[in-house]
Design a protein around this motif. Sequence first.
Motif, PDB file in Angstrom:
ATOM      1  N   UNK A 128       6.416 -24.328   0.009  1.00  0.00           N
ATOM      2  CA  UNK A 128       7.401 -23.452   0.624  1.00  0.00           C
ATOM      3  C   UNK A 128       7.400 -22.034   0.108  1.00  0.00           C
ATOM      4  N   UNK A 129       6.615 -21.769  -0.930  1.00  0.00           N
ATOM      5  CA  UNK A 129       6.544 -20.408  -1.453  1.00  0.00           C
ATOM      6  C   UNK A 129       5.632 -19.559  -0.571  1.00  0.00           C
ATOM      7  N   UNK A 130       5.734 -18.251  -0.744  1.00  0.00           N
ATOM      8  CA  UNK A 130       4.872 -17.358  -0.005  1.00  0.00           C
ATOM      9  C   UNK A 130       5.374 -15.939  -0.071  1.00  0.00           C
ATOM     10  N   UNK A 131       4.667 -15.043   0.602  1.00  0.00           N
ATOM     11  CA  UNK A 131       5.106 -13.655   0.638  1.00  0.00           C
ATOM     12  C   UNK A 131       4.658 -13.009   1.943  1.00  0.00           C
ATOM     13  N   UNK A 132       5.369 -11.977   2.300  1.00  0.00           N
ATOM     14  CA  UNK A 132       5.001 -11.145   3.436  1.00  0.00           C
ATOM     15  C   UNK A 132       5.726  -9.830   3.261  1.00  0.00           C
ATOM     16  N   UNK A 133       5.223  -8.804   3.912  1.00  0.00           N
ATOM     17  CA  UNK A 133       5.858  -7.489   3.808  1.00  0.00           C
ATOM     18  C   UNK A 133       6.831  -7.296   4.967  1.00  0.00           C
ATOM     19  N   UNK A 134       7.850  -6.484   4.719  1.00  0.00           N
ATOM     20  CA  UNK A 134       8.814  -6.142   5.755  1.00  0.00           C
ATOM     21  C   UNK A 134       8.397  -4.834   6.431  1.00  0.00           C
ATOM     22  N   UNK A 135       8.768  -4.655   7.680  1.00  0.00           N
ATOM     23  CA  UNK A 135       8.418  -3.401   8.363  1.00  0.00           C
ATOM     24  C   UNK A 135       9.084  -2.194   7.709  1.00  0.00           C
ATOM     25  N   UNK A 136       8.318  -1.131   7.532  1.00  0.00           N
ATOM     26  CA  UNK A 136       8.852   0.142   7.045  1.00  0.00           C
ATOM     27  C   UNK A 136       8.226   1.264   7.864  1.00  0.00           C
ATOM     28  N   UNK A 137       8.850   2.426   7.808  1.00  0.00           N
ATOM     29  CA  UNK A 137       8.312   3.574   8.534  1.00  0.00           C
ATOM     30  C   UNK A 137       6.903   3.914   8.065  1.00  0.00           C
ATOM     31  N   UNK A 138       6.659   3.820   6.771  1.00  0.00           N
ATOM     32  CA  UNK A 138       5.332   4.147   6.240  1.00  0.00           C
ATOM     33  C   UNK A 138       4.240   3.259   6.807  1.00  0.00           C
ATOM     34  N   UNK A 139       4.607   2.063   7.252  1.00  0.00           N
ATOM     35  CA  UNK A 139       3.615   1.128   7.768  1.00  0.00           C
ATOM     36  C   UNK A 139       3.356   1.286   9.261  1.00  0.00           C
ATOM     37  N   UNK A 140       4.192   2.040   9.959  1.00  0.00           N
ATOM     38  CA  UNK A 140       3.988   2.224  11.397  1.00  0.00           C
ATOM     39  C   UNK A 140       2.692   3.002  11.609  1.00  0.00           C
ATOM     40  N   UNK A 141       1.870   2.520  12.519  1.00  0.00           N
ATOM     41  CA  UNK A 141       0.533   3.071  12.643  1.00  0.00           C
ATOM     42  C   UNK A 141       0.043   3.045  14.079  1.00  0.00           C
ATOM     43  N   UNK A 142      -1.019   3.784  14.304  1.00  0.00           N
ATOM     44  CA  UNK A 142      -1.791   3.680  15.537  1.00  0.00           C
ATOM     45  C   UNK A 142      -3.076   2.903  15.283  1.00  0.00           C
ATOM     46  N   UNK A 143      -3.250   2.440  14.041  1.00  0.00           N
ATOM     47  CA  UNK A 143      -4.491   1.766  13.654  1.00  0.00           C
ATOM     48  C   UNK A 143      -4.645   0.434  14.377  1.00  0.00           C
ATOM     49  N   UNK A 144      -5.878  -0.066  14.361  1.00  0.00           N
ATOM     50  CA  UNK A 144      -6.161  -1.381  14.926  1.00  0.00           C
ATOM     51  C   UNK A 144      -6.754  -2.249  13.827  1.00  0.00           C
ATOM     52  N   UNK A 145      -6.726  -3.556  14.053  1.00  0.00           N
ATOM     53  CA  UNK A 145      -7.355  -4.464  13.096  1.00  0.00           C
ATOM     54  C   UNK A 145      -8.855  -4.199  13.088  1.00  0.00           C
ATOM     55  N   UNK A 146      -9.513  -4.127  11.920  1.00  0.00           N
ATOM     56  CA  UNK A 146     -10.967  -4.010  11.904  1.00  0.00           C
ATOM     57  C   UNK A 146     -11.592  -5.113  12.755  1.00  0.00           C
ATOM     58  N   UNK A 147     -12.531  -4.734  13.594  1.00  0.00           N
ATOM     59  CA  UNK A 147     -13.215  -5.632  14.521  1.00  0.00           C
ATOM     60  C   UNK A 147     -12.244  -6.240  15.534  1.00  0.00           C
ATOM     61  N   UNK A 148     -11.039  -5.691  15.637  1.00  0.00           N
ATOM     62  CA  UNK A 148     -10.060  -6.292  16.534  1.00  0.00           C
ATOM     63  C   UNK A 148      -9.552  -5.365  17.610  1.00  0.00           C
TER      64      UNK A 148
END
Length: 203
Positions: A128-148
């Motif tokens: 049940x443990x784990x981690x993930x990041x929360x949305x922040x303004x700094x993370x907003x992007x126009x980028x795409x996933x590499x090869x995606x």
Amino acid sequence: MGEDENVPADVEALLLDRDTQIRASGDELACRQGAWAGGAEAAEGHLRRVVADLNRVPELVVEHAEFGHYGSGYASFVDVFLTRRDGSARRVASDGYTTVEGLSVALCRLAPIACILSPGERSHHPAGRGYHSLPTLDAVTEMVIPRGEEGCEQISRVLDRHGITLVGPRLLSRPALPHLKIDTNLGDGPRYSIFDVWFHWMD
């Protein structure tokens, strides 16, 4: 895809409008178009259909969609984490943790807008443990996933079909209405951004 210059003028006006900013900062629906015209329950149902549609795109799969407000408080968005459907972005470590690379799409609950966040990771353990990041303004992007790139275009097409506009960092980084109070753990305050108005969470 989703570049700010392509945000329709009416959507930009909605996000920047004084009255809609005040309503959104108080967790009230700020749009009366499409599913949002039917109220919060109708908008939530609509977003569930959007997530189901995202899960059907050929290149990507929905790894997790957070409809539960991260377990407490209130999130003005649904956090949808997508990864490559072929499993190439998933790895299992000897300690039992599964780590998945992908990107998040934040679907706003208050208006038909969304933003894409920089590629990141989500981890979970059978205990049940784990981690993930929360949305922040700094993370907003126009980028795409590499090869995606094709997968990201598929995301854009799904959102278009459901009447949801992708908004990027140029618009979301603009200052919010002065003296606006937003209950959020995602922004620094006391001066908030347009991102904070529409994408906020308080535990």
